[in-house]
Design an enzyme around this catalytic site. Structure first.
Site, short mmCIF file in Angstrom:
data_model
loop_
_atom_site.label_atom_id
_atom_site.label_comp_id
_atom_site.label_asym_id
_atom_site.label_seq_id
_atom_site.Cartn_x
_atom_site.Cartn_y
_atom_site.Cartn_z
N MET A 27 0.84 -1.20 0.00
CA MET A 27 0.00 0.00 0.00
C MET A 27 0.88 1.26 0.00
O MET A 27 0.39 2.36 0.29
CB MET A 27 -0.93 0.00 1.21
CG MET A 27 -1.89 -1.19 1.18
SD MET A 27 -3.47 -0.88 1.97
CE MET A 27 -2.96 -0.53 3.62
N LEU A 30 6.72 3.19 1.39
CA LEU A 30 7.63 2.04 1.52
C LEU A 30 8.72 2.27 2.57
O LEU A 30 9.23 3.38 2.71
CB LEU A 30 8.27 1.74 0.16
CG LEU A 30 7.30 1.42 -0.98
CD1 LEU A 30 8.05 1.14 -2.27
CD2 LEU A 30 6.37 0.26 -0.64
N GLY A 33 10.90 -2.76 5.66
CA GLY A 33 10.13 -4.01 5.66
C GLY A 33 9.73 -4.38 4.23
O GLY A 33 9.93 -5.52 3.78
N HIS A 34 9.15 -3.40 3.53
CA HIS A 34 8.77 -3.65 2.12
C HIS A 34 10.00 -4.03 1.30
O HIS A 34 9.96 -4.91 0.45
CB HIS A 34 8.15 -2.39 1.51
CG HIS A 34 6.88 -1.93 2.16
ND1 HIS A 34 6.79 -0.75 2.87
CD2 HIS A 34 5.65 -2.49 2.21
CE1 HIS A 34 5.55 -0.60 3.31
NE2 HIS A 34 4.84 -1.64 2.93
N GLY A 144 4.56 -10.24 4.29
CA GLY A 144 5.28 -10.14 5.56
C GLY A 144 4.63 -10.98 6.65
O GLY A 144 3.40 -11.03 6.77
N ASP A 147 2.12 -9.28 9.30
CA ASP A 147 0.66 -9.37 9.16
C ASP A 147 0.30 -10.85 9.09
O ASP A 147 -0.10 -11.37 8.05
CB ASP A 147 0.22 -8.59 7.92
CG ASP A 147 0.58 -7.12 8.05
OD1 ASP A 147 -0.05 -6.44 8.86
OD2 ASP A 147 1.54 -6.68 7.39
N VAL A 173 10.81 -6.91 9.68
CA VAL A 173 11.95 -5.99 9.86
C VAL A 173 11.55 -4.97 10.94
O VAL A 173 10.44 -4.46 10.95
CB VAL A 173 12.28 -5.27 8.54
CG1 VAL A 173 13.40 -4.26 8.74
CG2 VAL A 173 12.65 -6.28 7.46
N SER A 182 6.28 -0.18 10.16
CA SER A 182 4.93 -0.12 9.58
C SER A 182 4.75 1.27 8.99
O SER A 182 5.25 2.26 9.55
CB SER A 182 3.90 -0.35 10.69
OG SER A 182 2.64 0.12 10.28
P1 AMP Z 1 1.46 -2.81 3.50
O1 AMP Z 1 2.03 -1.81 2.55
O2 AMP Z 1 1.47 -2.37 4.93
O3 AMP Z 1 0.14 -3.37 3.04
O4 AMP Z 1 2.47 -4.05 3.47
C1 AMP Z 1 2.81 -4.67 2.26
C2 AMP Z 1 3.55 -5.95 2.59
O5 AMP Z 1 4.72 -5.65 3.35
C3 AMP Z 1 2.70 -6.92 3.42
O6 AMP Z 1 2.93 -8.25 2.96
C4 AMP Z 1 3.24 -6.71 4.82
O7 AMP Z 1 3.08 -7.83 5.67
C5 AMP Z 1 4.72 -6.45 4.53
N1 AMP Z 1 5.32 -5.71 5.64
C6 AMP Z 1 4.86 -4.60 6.26
N2 AMP Z 1 5.68 -4.23 7.29
C7 AMP Z 1 6.67 -5.16 7.31
C8 AMP Z 1 7.83 -5.34 8.14
N3 AMP Z 1 8.11 -4.52 9.15
N4 AMP Z 1 8.64 -6.38 7.88
C9 AMP Z 1 8.37 -7.24 6.85
N5 AMP Z 1 7.30 -7.12 6.03
C10 AMP Z 1 6.46 -6.09 6.26
#
Ligand code: AMP
Length: 273
Positions: A27, A30, A33-34, A144, A147, A173, A182
């Site tokens: 989403m 970035l 983690g991303h 990740g 979630d 991460v 996050s």
């Molecule tokens: P989001 O943009 O928050 O929807 O996350 C996109 C992807 O990145 C999802 O698969 C999340 O689980 C993963 N993600 C978000 N935060 C982290 C993190 N701190 N470490 C690893 N993966 C993450």
């Protein structure tokens, strides 16, 4: 790096790519983690697609859909530097029509934990992930472990609907102080960030108790809740990898999950043991 905004144009283009495609749906806003998902996708595939789409159907009324952090220029740069081949930036009209077929999250596992405080959230997640997977048609898609419920339900969807994509889980991460990264961490004030450190601290305490071996799940959860005080705890749960309650931790088959509200920000974290 090629940028696409139209779903059908991207789908048509990717049908001409005869390489192994890795896909990272996000989403945006970035962070590291991303980036670790993107890096793993680069390692394991010949061609990497990243999508950035703030999916309206997974937000409930009153949630932060309109306020969700946006960093378009920085995100593009990050993807370019990370060697992403295609960045997909659809608008809502390119993903959704009206009066559509959609997916329903499972009635139990989709409506407990985060699904209990956000009923319908996971139906929106599964619907958009299914659409994105059908547009990109990757060999592998990266999600990740942070979630954990989302990862579990997406893996279940792929199994239940006999899909052929491989879902690859990626470790969480963290900031150097332990807070799980996050996009929503930007909502936290300095004081709230400090308070939020109790989350990773509670997971550390859980690890210590598990290593001492003679504590039940209830005793571990109680110690975690004490560590989290005075934060508002949505849940602390100890489950197996099939998301069933565990009375005693089984090493290699356990996830300890926490969700707390820090101010008005919902923060998730977990530990895979
Ligand atoms: P989001 O943009 O928050 O929807 O996350 C996109 C992807 O990145 C999802 O698969 C999340 O689980 C993963 N993600 C978000 N935060 C982290 C993190 N701190 N470490 C690893 N993966 C993450």
């Amino acid at each position: 790096m090629k940028i696409f905004t139209n779903s059908l144009v991207l789908k048509e283009y990717l049908q001409t790519v005869s390489l192994k495609i890795g896909f990272v749906p996000t989403m945006g806003a970035l962070h590291e983690g991303h980036l670790s998902l993107i890096k793993k996708a680069k390692e394991e595939n010949d061609f990497v697609v990243v999508s950035i789409f703030v999916n309206p159907t997974q937000f409930l009324k009153g949630e932060d859909l309109d306020a969700y952090p946006k960093k378009d220029a920085a995100d593009k740069k990050i993807c370019e530097l990370a060697g992403v081949d295609v960045l997909f930036l659809p608008n809502a009209e390119s993903i959704y029509g009206s009066d559509e077929v959609s997916l329903q999250a499972p009635h139990v596992r989709g409506y407990v934990l985060e699904g209990r405080s956000r009923p319908g959230h996971f139906s929106g997640v599964l619907t958009v992930v299914m659409k994105l997977l059908n547009i990109v048609n990757p060999h592998k898609a990266y999600f990740g472990k942070k979630d954990a419920q989302q990862l579990h339900l997406i893996t279940l969807m792929v199994k239940n609907l006999f899909m052929s994509v491989a879902i690859v889980p990626v470790d969480t991460v963290r900031e150097s102080d332990g807070l799980a990264m996050s996009s929503r961490n930007v909502y936290l004030s300095t004081k709230e960030h400090e308070e939020a450190l109790k989350i990773s601290k509670s997971l550390k305490i859980a690890t210590q108790l598990v290593m001492q071996k003679n504590f039940t799940s209830n005793e571990i959860k109680k110690a975690m809740r004490e560590t989290l005080t005075p934060l508002e705890v949505s849940y602390v749960e100890i489950l197996n990898r099939d998301f069933e309650l565990l009375e005693v931790v089984e090493l290699g088959n356990t996830i300890i999950l926490v969700e707390v509200l820090v101010g008005s920000t919902r923060l998730l974290d977990n530990l895979w043991l």
